[in-house]
Design a protein around this motif. Structure first.
Motif, PDB file in Angstrom:
ATOM      1  N   LEU A 132       0.946  -1.160  -0.214  1.00 19.38           N
ATOM      2  CA  LEU A 132      -0.085   0.008   0.007  1.00 19.38           C
ATOM      3  C   LEU A 132       0.921   1.315  -0.168  1.00 19.38           C
ATOM      4  CD1 LEU A 132      -2.619  -0.963   2.586  1.00 19.38           C
ATOM      5  CD2 LEU A 132      -2.930  -1.469   0.096  1.00 19.38           C
ATOM      6  N   ALA A 133       0.441   2.423  -0.729  1.00 21.49           N
ATOM      7  CA  ALA A 133       0.979   3.419  -0.677  1.00 21.49           C
ATOM      8  C   ALA A 133       0.042   4.586  -0.718  1.00 21.49           C
ATOM      9  CB  ALA A 133       1.777   3.454  -2.157  1.00 21.49           C
TER      10      ALA A 133
ATOM     11  N   TYR B  99       4.606  10.583  13.210  1.00 22.59           N
ATOM     12  CA  TYR B  99       3.518   9.318  13.175  1.00 22.59           C
ATOM     13  C   TYR B  99       3.910   8.074  12.354  1.00 22.59           C
ATOM     14  CZ  TYR B  99       0.929  13.112  15.993  1.00 22.59           C
ATOM     15  OH  TYR B  99       0.447  14.027  16.665  1.00 22.59           O
ATOM     16  N   ALA B 100       5.062   8.347  11.499  1.00 26.66           N
ATOM     17  CA  ALA B 100       5.110   7.166  10.561  1.00 26.66           C
ATOM     18  C   ALA B 100       6.929   7.196  10.501  1.00 26.66           C
ATOM     19  CB  ALA B 100       4.471   7.340   9.225  1.00 26.66           C
TER      20      ALA B 100
ATOM     21  N   ALA C 157      -1.074   8.113  11.179  1.00 26.38           N
ATOM     22  CA  ALA C 157      -0.958   6.834  12.440  1.00 26.38           C
ATOM     23  C   ALA C 157      -1.810   5.751  12.312  1.00 26.38           C
ATOM     24  CB  ALA C 157      -1.321   7.605  13.871  1.00 26.38           C
ATOM     25  N   PHE C 158      -2.961   5.909  11.756  1.00 24.83           N
ATOM     26  CA  PHE C 158      -3.858   4.723  11.469  1.00 24.83           C
ATOM     27  C   PHE C 158      -3.208   3.848  10.482  1.00 24.83           C
ATOM     28  CE2 PHE C 158      -6.982   2.757   8.723  1.00 24.83           C
ATOM     29  CZ  PHE C 158      -7.955   2.152   9.700  1.00 24.83           C
ATOM     30  N   ALA C 159      -2.740   4.600   9.392  1.00 26.02           N
ATOM     31  CA  ALA C 159      -2.006   3.784   8.176  1.00 26.02           C
ATOM     32  C   ALA C 159      -0.894   3.070   8.645  1.00 26.02           C
ATOM     33  CB  ALA C 159      -1.784   4.616   6.975  1.00 26.02           C
ATOM     34  N   HIS C 160       0.029   3.830   9.367  1.00 27.70           N
ATOM     35  CA  HIS C 160       1.450   3.379   9.964  1.00 27.70           C
ATOM     36  C   HIS C 160       1.248   2.286  10.807  1.00 27.70           C
ATOM     37  CE1 HIS C 160       4.989   3.261  12.161  1.00 27.70           C
ATOM     38  NE2 HIS C 160       5.572   3.692  10.895  1.00 27.70           N
ATOM     39  N   ASP C 161       0.120   2.528  11.748  1.00 19.31           N
ATOM     40  CA  ASP C 161      -0.185   1.264  12.721  1.00 19.31           C
ATOM     41  C   ASP C 161      -0.564  -0.061  12.130  1.00 19.31           C
ATOM     42  OD1 ASP C 161       0.387   2.824  14.764  1.00 19.31           O
ATOM     43  OD2 ASP C 161      -1.863   3.329  15.304  1.00 19.31           O
ATOM     44  N   ARG C 162      -1.193  -0.046  10.790  1.00 16.66           N
ATOM     45  CA  ARG C 162      -1.521  -1.167  10.065  1.00 16.66           C
ATOM     46  C   ARG C 162      -0.447  -1.594   8.686  1.00 16.66           C
ATOM     47  NH1 ARG C 162      -5.087   1.393  12.496  1.00 16.66           N
ATOM     48  NH2 ARG C 162      -7.019   0.631  12.965  1.00 16.66           N
ATOM     49  N   GLY C 163       0.944  -1.053   9.064  1.00 25.87           N
ATOM     50  CA  GLY C 163       1.828  -1.619   8.436  1.00 25.87           C
ATOM     51  C   GLY C 163       2.172  -0.891   6.966  1.00 25.87           C
ATOM     52  N   VAL C 164       1.479   0.253   6.740  1.00 28.47           N
ATOM     53  CA  VAL C 164       1.805   1.231   5.610  1.00 28.47           C
ATOM     54  C   VAL C 164       3.058   1.875   5.976  1.00 28.47           C
ATOM     55  CG1 VAL C 164       1.234   2.968   3.949  1.00 28.47           C
ATOM     56  CG2 VAL C 164      -0.494   1.558   4.895  1.00 28.47           C
TER      57      VAL C 164
END
Length: 382
Positions: free
Chosen positions: A89-90, A126-127, A102-109
């Motif tokens: 995912l990008a 946050y990432a 933060a949402f995306a980073h927490d899910r591995g993005v």
């Protein structure tokens, strides 16, 4: 790839679903993805989910080994639910809240795009350690639906952001986008030349970059022809050889409409035909608010094909949507002709409408429900 809508038309004729509706052949989506990957061997392909986020479409692309360009938390979640790998995912939207990062980073993005100092700072916080492509604006020909100055920064600012990102522990690269539905091949030459200059300038200041995000913009044909996928690939290959002679960066591409447009066909019904003096006005049950948003400013000129074989000659028409909004006029300047025998209840097909139709439809303007979508093929749900 030559679009063939035979299976879709057979489905429509046999099932006769209520109009307006969009039908997408997921087998065509998969074949188009394979063709795109073959045209850009070794590149990271990230489908722009906003073009058509239907779950069967995403399923077909996951099976084809394609990653996803996501624009927000909802698209991140949807792609992961369909089996996409987080590393594929990008997060391509430069406009995002810290909690979205933060949402995306927490899910591995781990891949983001940015074009502003505040956003780069948010990514650093946050990432941490992520890859960030700094989007530069281009002095290039306008596409059919250009972005204007909404996205991207001038090259001098882009260099500052690259250095800023590196100082924050991020892994910077360069991104550009030539605009949606871009028929001018030279736009990619300009983008790659601009990127190469930034790569050299950053390197001179001790920041090495390895990633170049070419965005999307690959056009599909409607009433006029566009370059072939092979022509786009050849132009990009030549420009990389010219501007990166000492070693090419890793490429990331974000195709949208080129993967799904020709997989879809939209069927609409004539609601009313009225003689307004200058021309006949043909009012359809599809308009700018329930599927044809890209007809705004008559930018995308779709094809309208009568379902039943018309009798007699054709004449000029104005095409309009069904709502009570005066802006819901599709084509007044663009010349269209339809059979003089056309009447209320007749149906028209719009081929090549698998992209940016259902995803642009409003939820309930004038009480009209979102555009119905049916998906056929191996990953279909119809």
């Amino acid at each position: 790839m030559c679009a063939d809508f035979t299976r879709i038309r057979r489905f429509l004729d046999e099932r006769d679903p209520p109009t307006p509706c969009l039908v997408v052949d997921t087998d065509v989506v998969g074949a188009r993805a394979a063709e795109f990957r073959a045209a850009f061997p070794g590149a990271l392909i990230r489908y722009a989910v906003k073009a058509n986020p239907a779950p069967p479409v995403l399923d077909a692309l996951v099976a084809a080994g394609i990653g996803f360009d996501v624009a927000g938390p909802a698209e991140v979640a949807r792609c992961l639910e369909r089996g996409a790998e987080p590393a594929g995912l990008a997060y391509g939207n430069p406009i995002k809240k810290p909690r979205d990062i933060a949402f995306a980073h927490d899910r591995g993005v781990r891949e983001f795009t940015s074009d502003a100092a505040t956003d780069v700072d948010h990514l650093g916080r946050y990432a941490p350690g992520c890859a960030v492509s700094i989007r530069v604006v281009l002095d290039a020909p306008d596409s059919v639906t250009p972005f204007g100055r909404k996205f991207g920064c001038d090259p001098a600012e882009a260099l500052d952001l690259v250095l800023r990102a590196a100082a924050l522990g991020l892994r910077p690269g360069i991104a550009f986008h030539v605009g949606s539905q871009q028929p001018a091949l030279g736009a990619w030459e300009i983008g790659i030349a601009t990127a190469a200059k930034l790569f050299a300038e950053a390197g001179a200041q001790g920041v090495g970059m390895t990633r170049l995000n070419l965005g999307g913009g690959f056009a599909t044909a409607h009433r006029t022809g566009v370059p072939s996928l092979a022509a786009y690939a050849a132009t990009i290959e030549s420009a990389l050889g010219t501007h990166f002679p000492d070693g090419r960066p890793e490429l990331l591409l974000e195709p949208g409409r080129v993967l799904v447009a020709d997989a879809g066909l939209l069927r609409t019904e004539v609601v009313l035909v009225a003689d307004r003096g200058e021309r006949r006005w043909v009012y359809l049950d599809i308009g700018r608010y329930n599927g044809l948003a890209e007809a705004e400013n008559e930018a995308i000129a779709y094809r309208f094909e009568p379902v039943e074989t018309p009798a007699g000659p054709a004449g000029p028409v104005v095409l309009a949507g069904p709502t009570c909004d005066g802006d819901d006029v599709l084509y007044r300047r663009t010349p269209y002709e339809l059979p003089l025998s056309l009447r209320a209840g007749d149906r028209l097909d719009l081929p090549g409408t698998g992209a940016y139709t259902a995803s642009y439809a409003s939820v309930e303007f004038n009480g009209i429900e979102p555009l119905r979508t049916y998906c056929l093929g191996k990953w279909g749900d119809a």
